[in-house]
Enzyme design. Structure first.
Site, short mmCIF file in Angstrom:
data_model
loop_
_atom_site.label_atom_id
_atom_site.label_comp_id
_atom_site.label_asym_id
_atom_site.label_seq_id
_atom_site.Cartn_x
_atom_site.Cartn_y
_atom_site.Cartn_z
N ASP A 60 0.84 -1.21 0.00
CA ASP A 60 0.00 0.00 0.00
C ASP A 60 0.87 1.26 0.00
OD1 ASP A 60 -1.68 2.21 1.03
OD2 ASP A 60 -3.19 0.62 1.29
N ARG A 62 0.38 4.08 1.00
CA ARG A 62 0.24 4.97 2.16
C ARG A 62 1.08 4.53 3.36
NH1 ARG A 62 -6.13 4.30 2.28
NH2 ARG A 62 -5.35 2.18 2.00
N HIS A 114 -1.50 -2.76 8.32
CA HIS A 114 -2.14 -1.46 8.53
C HIS A 114 -3.65 -1.63 8.48
CE1 HIS A 114 -3.32 -0.70 4.23
NE2 HIS A 114 -2.41 -1.63 4.05
ZN LIG Z 1 -2.50 -3.27 2.79
#
Ligand SMILES: [Zn+2]
Length: 226
Positions: A60, A62, A114
């Protein structure tokens, strides 16, 4: 098609094609800034790497390993995949792990999940996503193993958050099940395993599980060494 619309389409396509140029410009500025602060910066960087940490995180965009932890180039060895999985047949992850433990001698291995992880979310559904079903199957197995706890959580968001955490716990245990980690522990090397979850909503990393060197490994997953 009018020439005006054609012009706009060509302009938009060109704009998208040139998106990457922003990265190259930013890179030049970054390199210049580093040299400004320390003229030997890149000589030192090129000389060697001695990271203390291996980060196994989600792909990801982020959740960038260095930025979240204030670490600099040279400090963190990084492997990322969809939903930060430690799969015992994944040659890519195992190669990174072996190199990190046996050559770089990292002291801490961090499995970092996350909240709001798309991979974990997808695994909770009954949808057919094609090839990635096989990857997500590993998370479905985590769900199945902990289904009594998870099914008792009625609020879907809380159940999702808990699966993110349990996924990290199981991936840390998967690390401990490898001969790479067990052999290092057998040799007395101080390799600590950690499972963390990053909160996109507040930027804070929450520690979920820790396995110090020499932690017991369950049943048939334990290997005996000479
Ligand atoms: Zn993820």
């Amino acid at each position: 098609m009018s020439s005006g619309i054609l012009f706009i389409e060509i302009f938009q396509k060109r704009n998208q094609m040139e998106l990457y140029k922003r990265l190259l410009l930013a890179n030049k500025a970054w390199a210049a800034e580093k040299l400004d602060l320390d003229e030997n910066y890149f000589d030192n960087l090129a000389a060697d790497q001695k990271p203390d940490f291996l980060w196994i995180g989600c792909s990801d965009s982020r959740v960038p390993a260095n930025e979240l932890t204030g670490t600099h180039p040279g400090e963190m060895f990084v492997h990322r995949n969809v939903a930060n999985l430690v799969v015992h047949t994944d040659m890519n992850m195992l190669s990174v792990l072996q190199y990190a433990v046996e050559v770089l001698k990292v002291k801490h291995i961090l499995v970092v999940g996350h909240y709001q992880c798309g991979g974990v979310k997808a695994s909770m559904t009954n949808k057919d996503f094609g090839l990635i079903n096989k990857w997500l199957r590993n998370i479905k197995d985590v769900y199945d193993k902990h289904s009594a706890e998870l099914d008792a959580i009625h609020e879907e968001k809380k159940r999702f958050d808990r699966l993110v955490e349990l996924n990290v716990v199981e991936q840390v245990k998967n690390l401990a099940k490898t001969t790479i980690v067990q052999r290092a522990w057998h040799k007395g090397e101080q390799v600590h395993l950690h499972g963390w979850v990053f909160g996109l909503h507040d930027g804070i990393i929450k520690p979920i599980i820790e396995m110090p060197p020499g932690s017991p490994v369950e049943g048939v997953y334990r290997y005996d060494f000479e």
